[in-house]
Write a protein that holds these residues in place. Structure first.
Motif, PDB file in Angstrom:
ATOM      1  N   LYS A  68       3.579  -9.416  -5.236  1.00 50.80           N
ATOM      2  CA  LYS A  68       3.817  -8.592  -4.045  1.00 50.80           C
ATOM      3  C   LYS A  68       2.620  -7.674  -3.783  1.00 50.80           C
ATOM      4  O   LYS A  68       2.183  -7.513  -2.643  1.00 50.80           O
ATOM      5  N   VAL A  69       2.120  -7.067  -4.845  1.00 50.09           N
ATOM      6  CA  VAL A  69       0.958  -6.189  -4.716  1.00 50.09           C
ATOM      7  C   VAL A  69      -0.226  -6.984  -4.187  1.00 50.09           C
ATOM      8  O   VAL A  69      -0.929  -6.543  -3.282  1.00 50.09           O
ATOM      9  N   TYR A  70      -0.439  -8.168  -4.735  1.00 51.29           N
ATOM     10  CA  TYR A  70      -1.564  -9.004  -4.299  1.00 51.29           C
ATOM     11  C   TYR A  70      -1.424  -9.382  -2.825  1.00 51.29           C
ATOM     12  O   TYR A  70      -2.397  -9.331  -2.067  1.00 51.29           O
ATOM     13  N   ASP A  71      -0.209  -9.753  -2.405  1.00 52.18           N
ATOM     14  CA  ASP A  71       0.010 -10.109  -0.998  1.00 52.18           C
ATOM     15  C   ASP A  71      -0.287  -8.922  -0.077  1.00 52.18           C
ATOM     16  O   ASP A  71      -0.919  -9.088   0.976  1.00 52.18           O
ATOM     17  N   CYS A  72       0.163  -7.751  -0.460  1.00 49.43           N
ATOM     18  CA  CYS A  72      -0.129  -6.552   0.339  1.00 49.43           C
ATOM     19  C   CYS A  72      -1.619  -6.272   0.355  1.00 49.43           C
ATOM     20  O   CYS A  72      -2.185  -5.902   1.383  1.00 49.43           O
ATOM     21  N   GLN A  73      -2.256  -6.455  -0.786  1.00 46.61           N
ATOM     22  CA  GLN A  73      -3.689  -6.209  -0.897  1.00 46.61           C
ATOM     23  C   GLN A  73      -4.462  -7.179   0.002  1.00 46.61           C
ATOM     24  O   GLN A  73      -5.413  -6.777   0.680  1.00 46.61           O
ATOM     25  N   LYS A  74      -4.044  -8.452   0.037  1.00 46.17           N
ATOM     26  CA  LYS A  74      -4.699  -9.438   0.906  1.00 46.17           C
ATOM     27  C   LYS A  74      -4.593  -9.034   2.371  1.00 46.17           C
ATOM     28  O   LYS A  74      -5.515  -9.224   3.142  1.00 46.17           O
ATOM     29  N   ASP A  75      -3.425  -8.477   2.740  1.00 44.11           N
ATOM     30  CA  ASP A  75      -3.199  -8.058   4.128  1.00 44.11           C
ATOM     31  C   ASP A  75      -3.687  -6.639   4.396  1.00 44.11           C
ATOM     32  O   ASP A  75      -3.477  -6.110   5.482  1.00 44.11           O
ATOM     33  N   ASN A  76      -4.287  -6.015   3.363  1.00 44.67           N
ATOM     34  CA  ASN A  76      -4.782  -4.640   3.466  1.00 44.67           C
ATOM     35  C   ASN A  76      -3.672  -3.670   3.899  1.00 44.67           C
ATOM     36  O   ASN A  76      -3.875  -2.811   4.750  1.00 44.67           O
ATOM     37  N   GLU A  77      -2.492  -3.850   3.310  1.00 45.06           N
ATOM     38  CA  GLU A  77      -1.320  -3.024   3.602  1.00 45.06           C
ATOM     39  C   GLU A  77      -0.944  -2.216   2.363  1.00 45.06           C
ATOM     40  O   GLU A  77      -1.150  -2.678   1.237  1.00 45.06           O
ATOM     41  N   PRO A  78      -0.328  -1.040   2.545  1.00 44.45           N
ATOM     42  CA  PRO A  78       0.172  -0.307   1.373  1.00 44.45           C
ATOM     43  C   PRO A  78       1.368  -1.045   0.767  1.00 44.45           C
ATOM     44  O   PRO A  78       2.079  -1.764   1.467  1.00 44.45           O
ATOM     45  N   ILE A  79       1.568  -0.859  -0.519  1.00 46.12           N
ATOM     46  CA  ILE A  79       2.707  -1.468  -1.198  1.00 46.12           C
ATOM     47  C   ILE A  79       3.942  -0.671  -0.803  1.00 46.12           C
ATOM     48  O   ILE A  79       3.950   0.557  -0.911  1.00 46.12           O
ATOM     49  N   PRO A  80       4.985  -1.343  -0.325  1.00 48.15           N
ATOM     50  CA  PRO A  80       6.174  -0.614   0.136  1.00 48.15           C
ATOM     51  C   PRO A  80       6.805   0.236  -0.966  1.00 48.15           C
ATOM     52  O   PRO A  80       6.773  -0.111  -2.142  1.00 48.15           O
ATOM     53  N   SER A  81       7.398   1.335  -0.540  1.00 46.38           N
ATOM     54  CA  SER A  81       8.084   2.237  -1.459  1.00 46.38           C
ATOM     55  C   SER A  81       9.280   1.527  -2.072  1.00 46.38           C
ATOM     56  O   SER A  81       9.859   0.621  -1.481  1.00 46.38           O
ATOM     57  N   MET A  82       9.667   1.966  -3.251  1.00 49.63           N
ATOM     58  CA  MET A  82      10.850   1.376  -3.873  1.00 49.63           C
ATOM     59  C   MET A  82      12.138   1.936  -3.265  1.00 49.63           C
ATOM     60  O   MET A  82      13.211   1.432  -3.515  1.00 49.63           O
ATOM     61  N   PHE A  83      12.011   2.951  -2.427  1.00 51.68           N
ATOM     62  CA  PHE A  83      13.187   3.545  -1.799  1.00 51.68           C
ATOM     63  C   PHE A  83      13.519   2.809  -0.510  1.00 51.68           C
ATOM     64  O   PHE A  83      12.693   2.711   0.391  1.00 51.68           O
ATOM     65  N   GLU A  84      14.726   2.305  -0.453  1.00 50.10           N
ATOM     66  CA  GLU A  84      15.201   1.599   0.730  1.00 50.10           C
ATOM     67  C   GLU A  84      15.956   2.574   1.622  1.00 50.10           C
ATOM     68  O   GLU A  84      16.238   3.710   1.232  1.00 50.10           O
TER      69      GLU A  84
END
Length: 153
Positions: A68-84
């Motif tokens: 998940k971190v890698y996918d966000c990193q590829k898209d240059n996006e922050p990693i979503p918070s664990m709080f829903e």
């Protein structure tokens, strides 16, 4: 000749100093590497998620999180918070004990601290409803979200 030896000694000291200056400090290099790749932030994120979820298979959980971190990193996006959304609603409910639909900014500030946001400052004395609370929380959580350096290929 004593003068020549003293001159040779000074030259040797200058050469030694240049040599020492050109050598890289391994501790500084390690610190730079950790900072450049946000490794501390990544480990903090992974350990927080792991301890929050307490999965049966922690290794597979970490592999999934790293993907998940890698996918966000590829898209240059922050990693979503664990709080829903449900977590923010529950947090709001803990402060709206009378069910009035409004909480104070002091309560919002305490809720933010409970979410791990220590530097939130209440902007006004107005009461805050659930929708406003969720918007504030999402904005503040985004500020502290894990961001990894962009992947360059």
């Amino acid at each position: 000749n004593g003068c020549r030896r003293q001159g040779d000694l000074r030259g040797w000291r200058r050469e030694e100093e240049r040599s020492r200056m050109s050598r890289k400090d391994p501790r500084r290099e390690a610190e730079d590497y950790l900072e450049q790749h946000n490794i501390r932030g990544l480990f903090k994120h992974l350990s927080t998620k792991l301890l929050f979820a307490k999965p049966e298979d922690p290794k597979m959980f970490l592999v999934d999180e790293l993907r998940k971190v890698y996918d966000c990193q590829k898209d240059n996006e922050p990693i979503p918070s664990m709080f829903e959304d449900k977590d923010l609603v529950a947090m709001y409910g803990m402060f709206d004990v009378t069910g009035s639909g409004k909480i104070s900014h002091q309560q919002v500030a305490q809720a933010m601290r409970n979410l791990g946001i220590d530097d939130y400052e209440a902007p006004s004395a107005e009461k805050v409803d659930l929708a406003t609370f969720k918007a504030i929380a999402r904005e503040e959580l985004d500020k502290i979200a894990l961001r990894m350096p962009a992947i360059t290929e």
